[in-house]
Scaffold this active site. Structure first.
Site, PDB file in Angstrom:
ATOM      1  CE  LYS A  98      -1.252   6.149   7.736  1.00 12.23           C
ATOM      2  NZ  LYS A  98      -0.975   5.283   6.532  1.00 12.23           N
ATOM      3  CG  PHE A 154      -1.797   1.264   1.103  1.00 13.57           C
ATOM      4  CD1 PHE A 154      -3.099   1.356   0.498  1.00 13.57           C
ATOM      5  CD2 PHE A 154      -1.320   2.518   1.909  1.00 13.57           C
ATOM      6  CE1 PHE A 154      -3.829   2.591   0.452  1.00 13.57           C
ATOM      7  CE2 PHE A 154      -2.459   3.464   2.067  1.00 13.57           C
ATOM      8  CZ  PHE A 154      -3.416   3.478   1.079  1.00 13.57           C
ATOM      9  CG  ASP A 182       5.355   3.686   1.864  1.00 11.70           C
ATOM     10  OD1 ASP A 182       5.241   4.441   2.764  1.00 11.70           O
ATOM     11  OD2 ASP A 182       4.389   3.549   1.282  1.00 11.70           O
TER      12      ASP A 182
HETATM   13  C1  PLP Z   1      -0.917   5.666   5.022  1.00 16.18           C
HETATM   14  C2  PLP Z   1       0.031   5.170   4.007  1.00 16.18           C
HETATM   15  C3  PLP Z   1       0.301   5.872   2.814  1.00 16.18           C
HETATM   16  C4  PLP Z   1      -0.535   7.038   2.241  1.00 16.18           C
HETATM   17  O1  PLP Z   1      -0.459   8.054   3.216  1.00 16.18           O
HETATM   18  P1  PLP Z   1      -1.500   9.328   2.968  1.00 16.18           P
HETATM   19  O2  PLP Z   1      -1.022  10.302   4.035  1.00 16.18           O
HETATM   20  O3  PLP Z   1      -2.687   8.956   3.476  1.00 16.18           O
HETATM   21  O4  PLP Z   1      -1.615   9.772   1.693  1.00 16.18           O
HETATM   22  C5  PLP Z   1       1.337   5.372   2.026  1.00 16.18           C
HETATM   23  N1  PLP Z   1       2.180   4.467   2.494  1.00 16.18           N
HETATM   24  C6  PLP Z   1       1.703   3.588   3.511  1.00 16.18           C
HETATM   25  C7  PLP Z   1       2.840   2.608   4.011  1.00 16.18           C
HETATM   26  C8  PLP Z   1       0.967   4.133   4.364  1.00 16.18           C
HETATM   27  O5  PLP Z   1       0.632   3.551   5.520  1.00 16.18           O
END
Ligand code: PLP
Length: 397
Positions: A243, A129, A214
């Site tokens: 986050k 994700f 990520d």
């Molecule tokens: C939440 C998340 C995203 C997306 O971040 P947003 O601030 O919602 O755009 C991308 N990668 C990972 C691993 C996430 O947990």
């Protein structure tokens, strides 16, 4: 549910939340909740911490934004501290995780144009994700997302986590990078193994590819180290944050080591990027997370959470406990996660009817619960969560 003028983009309970403090939230009906969701692993210091209130107040009296075409002191200082405490050399601030990942994808493609004859493919993962923009949805491996807003952005072949052969099979002349979450969060807290990440580092070195982590969910102390890569001891070339960096306000970051910092003027930008208000909050979050006692306490709380979940699992005949630090999941063995979440939120009476206290949990999969409390959660609050979860398990099964 409650019809509002908000676009109906997800099934939301009717509850309207009004205020929060630390690990606790209150709704407009006066019911209190122990919060193990925390804005989706966002509220590093819990709800409404004084240090964030003070940072917002102080910065808002000075300067909200001078324009991204000018320097501002909070952005310079936040970038300095992020690079000082990591292997990265430079930072580009964003407003979300998806935007940080878009930046990582652009940076890798640019690097491919400069150094790999236009190679542009980024190997990504089934069940990964990376966000909800078109490119990050294409990089994600969520089932069904390949058709949802077809056509996808091309160039994101999918390998399988912890299967090095599946990665090797995808490497070709067009490959420029490998991108993954060190622990897949949204798919239910599925960690990469250290051996797998070491294997990816080796493949990247052999084939001259960029390794992109990520760390939107795993960064800023979530796994008990400042960055998730430090927990695994494997160093990427590029990483993204969001986050936890803002502790509840929107800010993200794209970080890269010197050899991968290839943007030139005009390649990247954004109106609100690196605005001093959000960067001042980022600094306040780092002041706390980088204080000497903070990360050891996260690790101790994480170990306590693991032990309590394992005991609960053994007692109720549930499945595995996975994750690290304060990003963990419990395998339930039955598709009752959504029922448990609803019961804990609406029917549970933690501490008796007088207390009118519920519990907020997250079900990333039908048979999986995810736990992502504030990094400041106390051991007593973890015990209260376990007690509430046990009550909901009894009621739902
Ligand atoms: C939440 C998340 C995203 C997306 O971040 P947003 O601030 O919602 O755009 C991308 N990668 C990972 C691993 C996430 O947990």
């Amino acid at each position: 549910m409650t019809p509002t003028a908000l676009m109906d983009i997800t099934a939301r309970p009717g509850t309207v939340f009004e205020r929060g403090e630390g690990s606790w939230l209150w709704d407009t009906q006066g019911r209190r909740y122990l919060d193990f969701v925390q804005g989706w692993a966002v509220n590093t210091l819990g709800h409404a911490p004084a240090v964030i209130r003070e940072a917002l107040d102080a910065q808002s009296r000075l300067l909200l934004t001078p324009s991204p075409a000018f320097y501002n002191a909070p952005a310079i200082e936040l970038a300095r501290r992020l690079t000082q405490h990591s292997v990265f050399d430079q930072v580009f601030f964003t407003n979300s995780g998806a935007e940080a990942n878009e930046g990582a994808i652009k940076l890798a493609r640019k690097w491919g144009q400069l150094h790999k004859g236009g190679a542009h493919e980024i190997i990504t993962y089934a069940d990964g994700f990376h966000g909800r923009t078109l490119a990050t949805m294409s990089a994600s491996g969520k089932p069904g997302w390949d058709r949802m807003f077809a056509p996808q952005v091309p160039g994101f072949p999918k390998a399988h986590l912890n299967d090095l052969a599946s990665v090797q099979a995808l490497i070709g002349p067009d490959t420029v990078a490998i991108m993954l979450e060190p622990i897949q969060g949204e798919s239910g807290v599925n960690p990469a193994t250290t051996a797998f990440l070491q294997g990816l580092r080796r493949l990247c070195d052999e084939h001259e590819l960029l390794l992109i982590f990520d760390e939107v969910q795993t960064g800023i102390g979530r796994l008990g180290q400042f960055f998730g890569y430090q927990h695994f001891g494997v160093t990427p070339d590029i990483a993204t944050l969001a986050k936890g960096l803002g502790g509840g306000v929107p800010i993200g970051a794209l970080l890269a080591r010197q050899h991968a910092c290839v943007f030139v003027h005009g390649d990247q930008g954004g109106t609100f990027n690196g605005n001093p208000l959000m960067c001042a909050v980022g600094q306040a979050v780092l002041d706390e997370v980088l204080a000497p006692d903070f990360l050891p306490r996260v690790r101790a709380a994480g170990e306590h959470l693991t032990r309590r979940l394992q005991t609960l699992s053994a007692h109720y005949g549930l499945g595995a406990v996975r994750g690290a630090g304060l990003l963990q999941a419990l395998e339930l063995g039955q598709p009752i996660a959504a029922q448990l979440v609803a019961h804990a939120r609406e029917q549970l009476m933690l501490g008796g009817a007088q207390a009118n206290t519920g519990l907020l949990l997250n079900a990333p999969r039908p048979a999986v619960l995810r736990f992502m409390p504030a990094l400041t959660v106390s051991l007593e609050e973890i015990d209260q969560m376990i007690e509430g979860l046990a009550q909901s398990l009894k009621a739902v099964r």
